[in-house]
Scaffold this motif. Structure first.
Motif, PDB file in Angstrom:
ATOM      1  N   ILE A   1      37.064 -57.689 -92.664  1.00 39.67           N
ATOM      2  CA  ILE A   1      37.179 -57.275 -91.265  1.00 39.67           C
ATOM      3  C   ILE A   1      35.838 -57.422 -90.543  1.00 39.67           C
ATOM      4  CG2 ILE A   1      37.758 -55.360 -89.728  1.00 39.67           C
ATOM      5  CD1 ILE A   1      39.311 -54.199 -92.237  1.00 39.67           C
ATOM      6  N   LEU A   2      35.853 -58.189 -89.455  1.00 37.77           N
ATOM      7  CA  LEU A   2      34.712 -58.275 -88.538  1.00 37.77           C
ATOM      8  C   LEU A   2      35.093 -57.495 -87.295  1.00 37.77           C
ATOM      9  CD1 LEU A   2      34.897 -61.302 -90.005  1.00 37.77           C
ATOM     10  CD2 LEU A   2      32.933 -61.658 -88.537  1.00 37.77           C
ATOM     11  N   GLN A   3      34.200 -56.663 -86.813  1.00 36.40           N
ATOM     12  CA  GLN A   3      34.496 -55.816 -85.664  1.00 36.40           C
ATOM     13  C   GLN A   3      33.608 -56.207 -84.490  1.00 36.40           C
ATOM     14  OE1 GLN A   3      34.031 -51.657 -86.449  1.00 36.40           O
ATOM     15  NE2 GLN A   3      34.543 -51.048 -84.367  1.00 36.40           N
ATOM     16  N   ARG A   4      34.228 -56.286 -83.301  1.00 35.05           N
ATOM     17  CA  ARG A   4      33.470 -56.553 -82.076  1.00 35.05           C
ATOM     18  C   ARG A   4      33.862 -55.530 -81.038  1.00 35.05           C
ATOM     19  NH1 ARG A   4      32.108 -62.566 -80.502  1.00 35.05           N
ATOM     20  NH2 ARG A   4      31.149 -61.331 -78.891  1.00 35.05           N
ATOM     21  N   GLN A   5      32.888 -54.937 -80.427  1.00 33.23           N
ATOM     22  CA  GLN A   5      33.155 -53.976 -79.359  1.00 33.23           C
ATOM     23  C   GLN A   5      32.431 -54.454 -78.115  1.00 33.23           C
ATOM     24  OE1 GLN A   5      32.408 -49.957 -80.402  1.00 33.23           O
ATOM     25  NE2 GLN A   5      33.480 -49.145 -78.630  1.00 33.23           N
ATOM     26  N   HIS A   6      33.084 -54.344 -76.988  1.00 32.18           N
ATOM     27  CA  HIS A   6      32.506 -54.824 -75.745  1.00 32.18           C
ATOM     28  C   HIS A   6      32.381 -53.667 -74.772  1.00 32.18           C
ATOM     29  CE1 HIS A   6      32.272 -56.924 -71.866  1.00 32.18           C
ATOM     30  NE2 HIS A   6      31.678 -57.873 -72.558  1.00 32.18           N
ATOM     31  N   GLY A   7      31.223 -53.509 -74.229  1.00 32.56           N
ATOM     32  CA  GLY A   7      31.017 -52.456 -73.239  1.00 32.56           C
ATOM     33  C   GLY A   7      31.174 -51.074 -73.837  1.00 32.56           C
TER      34      GLY A   7
ATOM     35  N   HIS B   1      36.966 -52.999 -74.476  1.00 32.92           N
ATOM     36  CA  HIS B   1      37.922 -53.435 -75.489  1.00 32.92           C
ATOM     37  C   HIS B   1      37.252 -53.372 -76.861  1.00 32.92           C
ATOM     38  CE1 HIS B   1      35.826 -57.330 -74.979  1.00 32.92           C
ATOM     39  NE2 HIS B   1      36.104 -57.474 -76.258  1.00 32.92           N
ATOM     40  N   GLU B   2      38.082 -53.311 -77.854  1.00 27.61           N
ATOM     41  CA  GLU B   2      37.617 -53.355 -79.231  1.00 27.61           C
ATOM     42  C   GLU B   2      38.432 -54.421 -79.943  1.00 27.61           C
ATOM     43  OE1 GLU B   2      36.259 -50.094 -82.565  1.00 27.61           O
ATOM     44  OE2 GLU B   2      37.397 -49.469 -80.804  1.00 27.61           O
ATOM     45  N   ALA B   3      37.761 -55.301 -80.655  1.00 27.12           N
ATOM     46  CA  ALA B   3      38.444 -56.405 -81.323  1.00 27.12           C
ATOM     47  C   ALA B   3      38.082 -56.428 -82.801  1.00 27.12           C
ATOM     48  CB  ALA B   3      38.062 -57.731 -80.677  1.00 27.12           C
TER      49      ALA B   3
ATOM     50  N   HIS C   1      48.547 -66.190 -96.413  1.00 25.14           N
ATOM     51  CA  HIS C   1      47.224 -65.743 -95.978  1.00 25.14           C
ATOM     52  C   HIS C   1      47.002 -66.265 -94.568  1.00 25.14           C
ATOM     53  CE1 HIS C   1      46.185 -64.822-100.181  1.00 25.14           C
ATOM     54  NE2 HIS C   1      46.808 -65.956-100.464  1.00 25.14           N
ATOM     55  N   GLN C   2      46.513 -65.410 -93.689  1.00 29.61           N
ATOM     56  CA  GLN C   2      46.226 -65.847 -92.331  1.00 29.61           C
ATOM     57  C   GLN C   2      45.122 -65.000 -91.737  1.00 29.61           C
ATOM     58  OE1 GLN C   2      50.188 -65.608 -91.069  1.00 29.61           O
ATOM     59  NE2 GLN C   2      50.262 -63.411 -91.144  1.00 29.61           N
ATOM     60  N   THR C   3      44.479 -65.547 -90.721  1.00 29.54           N
ATOM     61  CA  THR C   3      43.445 -64.835 -89.985  1.00 29.54           C
ATOM     62  C   THR C   3      44.075 -64.272 -88.708  1.00 29.54           C
ATOM     63  OG1 THR C   3      41.816 -66.397 -90.831  1.00 29.54           O
ATOM     64  CG2 THR C   3      41.145 -65.008 -88.985  1.00 29.54           C
ATOM     65  N   VAL C   4      43.784 -63.028 -88.411  1.00 31.05           N
ATOM     66  CA  VAL C   4      44.402 -62.339 -87.273  1.00 31.05           C
ATOM     67  C   VAL C   4      43.319 -61.743 -86.385  1.00 31.05           C
ATOM     68  CG1 VAL C   4      45.927 -60.417 -86.615  1.00 31.05           C
ATOM     69  CG2 VAL C   4      46.429 -61.746 -88.688  1.00 31.05           C
ATOM     70  N   LEU C   5      43.541 -61.835 -85.079  1.00 25.88           N
ATOM     71  CA  LEU C   5      42.709 -61.118 -84.119  1.00 25.88           C
ATOM     72  C   LEU C   5      43.547 -59.952 -83.597  1.00 25.88           C
ATOM     73  CD1 LEU C   5      40.123 -61.700 -81.758  1.00 25.88           C
ATOM     74  CD2 LEU C   5      42.239 -61.345 -80.528  1.00 25.88           C
ATOM     75  N   PHE C   6      42.996 -58.753 -83.700  1.00 32.17           N
ATOM     76  CA  PHE C   6      43.656 -57.536 -83.207  1.00 32.17           C
ATOM     77  C   PHE C   6      42.777 -56.968 -82.106  1.00 32.17           C
ATOM     78  CE2 PHE C   6      43.944 -52.827 -83.568  1.00 32.17           C
ATOM     79  CZ  PHE C   6      45.291 -52.664 -83.268  1.00 32.17           C
ATOM     80  N   LEU C   7      43.359 -56.771 -80.926  1.00 31.08           N
ATOM     81  CA  LEU C   7      42.578 -56.315 -79.790  1.00 31.08           C
ATOM     82  C   LEU C   7      43.232 -55.090 -79.178  1.00 31.08           C
ATOM     83  CD1 LEU C   7      40.664 -58.433 -77.426  1.00 31.08           C
ATOM     84  CD2 LEU C   7      42.198 -56.811 -76.368  1.00 31.08           C
ATOM     85  N   GLN C   8      42.416 -54.097 -78.849  1.00 33.03           N
ATOM     86  CA  GLN C   8      42.930 -52.916 -78.164  1.00 33.03           C
ATOM     87  C   GLN C   8      42.084 -52.654 -76.925  1.00 33.03           C
ATOM     88  OE1 GLN C   8      42.443 -50.362 -81.704  1.00 33.03           O
ATOM     89  NE2 GLN C   8      41.215 -49.055 -80.398  1.00 33.03           N
ATOM     90  N   SER C   9      42.796 -52.389 -75.818  1.00 29.93           N
ATOM     91  CA  SER C   9      42.113 -52.119 -74.561  1.00 29.93           C
ATOM     92  C   SER C   9      43.080 -51.432 -73.618  1.00 29.93           C
ATOM     93  CB  SER C   9      41.636 -53.423 -73.916  1.00 29.93           C
ATOM     94  OG  SER C   9      41.138 -53.159 -72.617  1.00 29.93           O
TER      95      SER C   9
END
Length: 194
Positions: free
Chosen positions: A48-54, A58-60, A77-85
């Motif tokens: 898991i790589l985490q990115r937070q903006h501002g 949003h949090e990705a 197997h797959q790569t997924v982007l999960f975003l919450q805002s």
């Protein structure tokens, strides 16, 4: 898989993103309402790589998602982007590449939200959801153009959450930034319609 974990951990350190090899933050629980999480068994979230903006704009999270299919016991197997805002408020929706089985299902009354003015999009994708009018509102010409040009993506949305992935595609580490940018473009397009 150990090499992949090390490569992603190195990428995260270089970019300054928090990284976790296992699902210590409970992403799997947050995915439970998505169709992706209902497929197969022995489901697992890793790398898991985490990115937070501002300050909470949003949090990705970008992560590897694995499961074993029921029928042929194949591992997926797959790569997924999960975003919450809170900038998006989506009805429950699911977009996936349309297959022959979906077209046959339509003959027997299965749902597929088509757009007459975008026949190419409607031929490439199956779009379903609880609130057709609301989904049509969110799927502007720009959203339809995006998915028509960038084929093969699956998108699911529920409330303040969305996920983006290509079924069965585990992206190499050097493509994680592209996935994030693509996810942010979808987020921007959908949030302008809220």
């Amino acid at each position: 898989m150990q090499y992949r974990q090390q490569s992603l951990e190195t990428l995260a350190a270089r970019q300054g993103y928090p990284f976790s090899a296992t699902d210590e933050i409970g992403l799997h629980r947050q995915l439970e309402d998505f169709r992706l999480a209902s497929r197969g068994h022995q489901r697992k979230v890793t790398n898991i790589l985490q990115r937070q903006h501002g300050l909470a704009d949003h949090e990705a999270y970008i992560f590897d998602y694995h499961y074993r299919s029921y029928g042929n016991k194949q591992e997926v197997h797959q790569t997924v982007l999960f975003l919450q805002s809170q900038q998006i408020a989506l009805p429950e929706l699911s977009l996936q590449p349309e297959k022959l089985v979906h077209k046959l299902g339509e003959l027997f009354g299965a749902q597929d939200i088509d757009f007459v003015r975008f026949p190419k999009f409607s031929g490439q994708y199956r779009l379903t959801g609880d609130d057709e009018a609301y989904i049509r509102h969110h799927f502007s010409d720009q959203v339809l153009n995006f998915f028509t040009l960038h084929r093969g993506w699956s998108l699911e949305g529920i409330g303040f959450y969305l996920i983006l992935y290509k079924k069965g595609l585990l992206l190499p580490p050097e493509e994680m930034e592209d996935l994030y940018r693509r996810g942010m473009e979808v987020f921007r397009l959908l949030s302008t319609r809220s």
